[in-house]
Design a protein around this motif. Sequence first.
Motif, PDB file in Angstrom:
ATOM      1  N   ALA A  57       0.873  -1.037  -0.013  1.00 39.04           N
ATOM      2  CA  ALA A  57       0.050  -0.014  -0.010  1.00 39.04           C
ATOM      3  C   ALA A  57       0.730   1.130   0.067  1.00 39.04           C
ATOM      4  O   ALA A  57       0.553   2.447  -0.603  1.00 39.04           O
ATOM      5  N   LYS A  58       2.055   1.201   0.444  1.00 40.24           N
ATOM      6  CA  LYS A  58       2.934   2.298   0.800  1.00 40.24           C
ATOM      7  C   LYS A  58       3.368   2.832  -0.797  1.00 40.24           C
ATOM      8  O   LYS A  58       3.783   3.825  -0.905  1.00 40.24           O
ATOM      9  N   GLU A  59       3.517   1.935  -1.663  1.00 37.55           N
ATOM     10  CA  GLU A  59       4.172   1.976  -2.859  1.00 37.55           C
ATOM     11  C   GLU A  59       3.179   2.680  -4.004  1.00 37.55           C
ATOM     12  O   GLU A  59       3.576   3.287  -4.862  1.00 37.55           O
ATOM     13  N   GLY A  60       1.773   2.536  -3.428  1.00 39.01           N
ATOM     14  CA  GLY A  60       0.762   3.275  -4.695  1.00 39.01           C
ATOM     15  C   GLY A  60       0.871   2.901  -5.996  1.00 39.01           C
ATOM     16  O   GLY A  60       0.856   3.247  -7.046  1.00 39.01           O
ATOM     17  N   LYS A  61       1.276   1.364  -6.099  1.00 42.27           N
ATOM     18  CA  LYS A  61       1.098   0.792  -7.466  1.00 42.27           C
ATOM     19  C   LYS A  61       0.380  -0.357  -7.277  1.00 42.27           C
ATOM     20  O   LYS A  61       0.084  -1.138  -6.171  1.00 42.27           O
ATOM     21  N   LYS A  62      -0.119  -1.129  -8.365  1.00 41.81           N
ATOM     22  CA  LYS A  62      -0.793  -2.112  -8.387  1.00 41.81           C
ATOM     23  C   LYS A  62       0.070  -3.380  -8.000  1.00 41.81           C
ATOM     24  O   LYS A  62       1.103  -3.508  -8.329  1.00 41.81           O
ATOM     25  N   PHE A  63      -0.670  -4.225  -7.204  1.00 40.32           N
ATOM     26  CA  PHE A  63       0.182  -5.377  -6.616  1.00 40.32           C
ATOM     27  C   PHE A  63       1.064  -6.207  -7.676  1.00 40.32           C
ATOM     28  O   PHE A  63       2.092  -6.527  -7.521  1.00 40.32           O
ATOM     29  N   ILE A  64       0.054  -6.589  -8.592  1.00 42.52           N
ATOM     30  CA  ILE A  64       0.783  -7.461  -9.694  1.00 42.52           C
ATOM     31  C   ILE A  64       1.917  -6.706 -10.361  1.00 42.52           C
ATOM     32  O   ILE A  64       2.940  -7.317 -10.717  1.00 42.52           O
ATOM     33  N   ASP A  65       1.920  -5.145 -10.553  1.00 44.40           N
ATOM     34  CA  ASP A  65       2.918  -4.794 -11.132  1.00 44.40           C
ATOM     35  C   ASP A  65       4.318  -5.056 -10.170  1.00 44.40           C
ATOM     36  O   ASP A  65       5.451  -4.989 -10.598  1.00 44.40           O
ATOM     37  N   VAL A  66       3.794  -4.597  -8.782  1.00 42.38           N
ATOM     38  CA  VAL A  66       5.124  -4.906  -7.762  1.00 42.38           C
ATOM     39  C   VAL A  66       5.747  -6.170  -7.930  1.00 42.38           C
ATOM     40  O   VAL A  66       6.795  -6.156  -7.711  1.00 42.38           O
TER      41      VAL A  66
END
Length: 215
Positions: free
Chosen positions: A33-42
């Motif tokens: 959540a801290k990264e502000g990106k979609k989980f799959i992309d991470v």
Amino acid sequence: MKLFLDTANIDEIRTAASWGVVDGVTTNPSLVAKEGKKFIDVLNEITKIVNGPVSAEVVSVKAEDMIPEGRTLAKLHKNIYVKVPMTTEGLKACKQLSSEGIRVNMTLVFSSMQALLCAKVGAAFVSPFIGRLDDHSQTGMEIIAEIVKIYRNYSYKTEVLVASVRHPVHVKEAAMLGADIATIPFSVMEKLPTHPLTDLGLDKFLKDWQKVPKA
Ligand code: E4P
């Protein structure tokens, strides 16, 4: 002992991986959540950087939902380990996913008896949260000693992954106790290679080297 990085931050992972010391990565919903990106992309980015286990956590709470969610996560990459919370529903999900050859990391473990159950349902990793126990006036490292002993008594294959690490002494104690893995925030990882005497010593060597006649 294997060292994992406990973060979903790509810059941190890239930096520590460049030192050659990162064997894997753990994420959790709060870190993602801290990264502000979609989980799959991470997850896609992490699996490109680190060639080792990458833990991805399910957010379902019923086994019947955790199981398909875990299957979907596991299909993303061969190095994905599915993180499942230590509940009775989580135990059921772990048993099923493990029987399908999906590696499960049982998370939110706070006692050696929870860890015993994780081994019985075939978890690949068990993640006892040491720092959070310390925060509640219980010495977290004591349960690492118990779990390592219990697993050795019965030759369980589940690996002990020390989580919620707060400082380098946690890493040292985990290693002394024979834990298989410690997962470490970047802020702790970057402290491990440094020592003021190393810096002072190098500074003196380089200064003295100036006094050596050249050619
Ligand atoms: C483990 O996999 C967890 O992501 C993590 O270690 C939790 O640590 P915290 O207590 O610092 O949130």
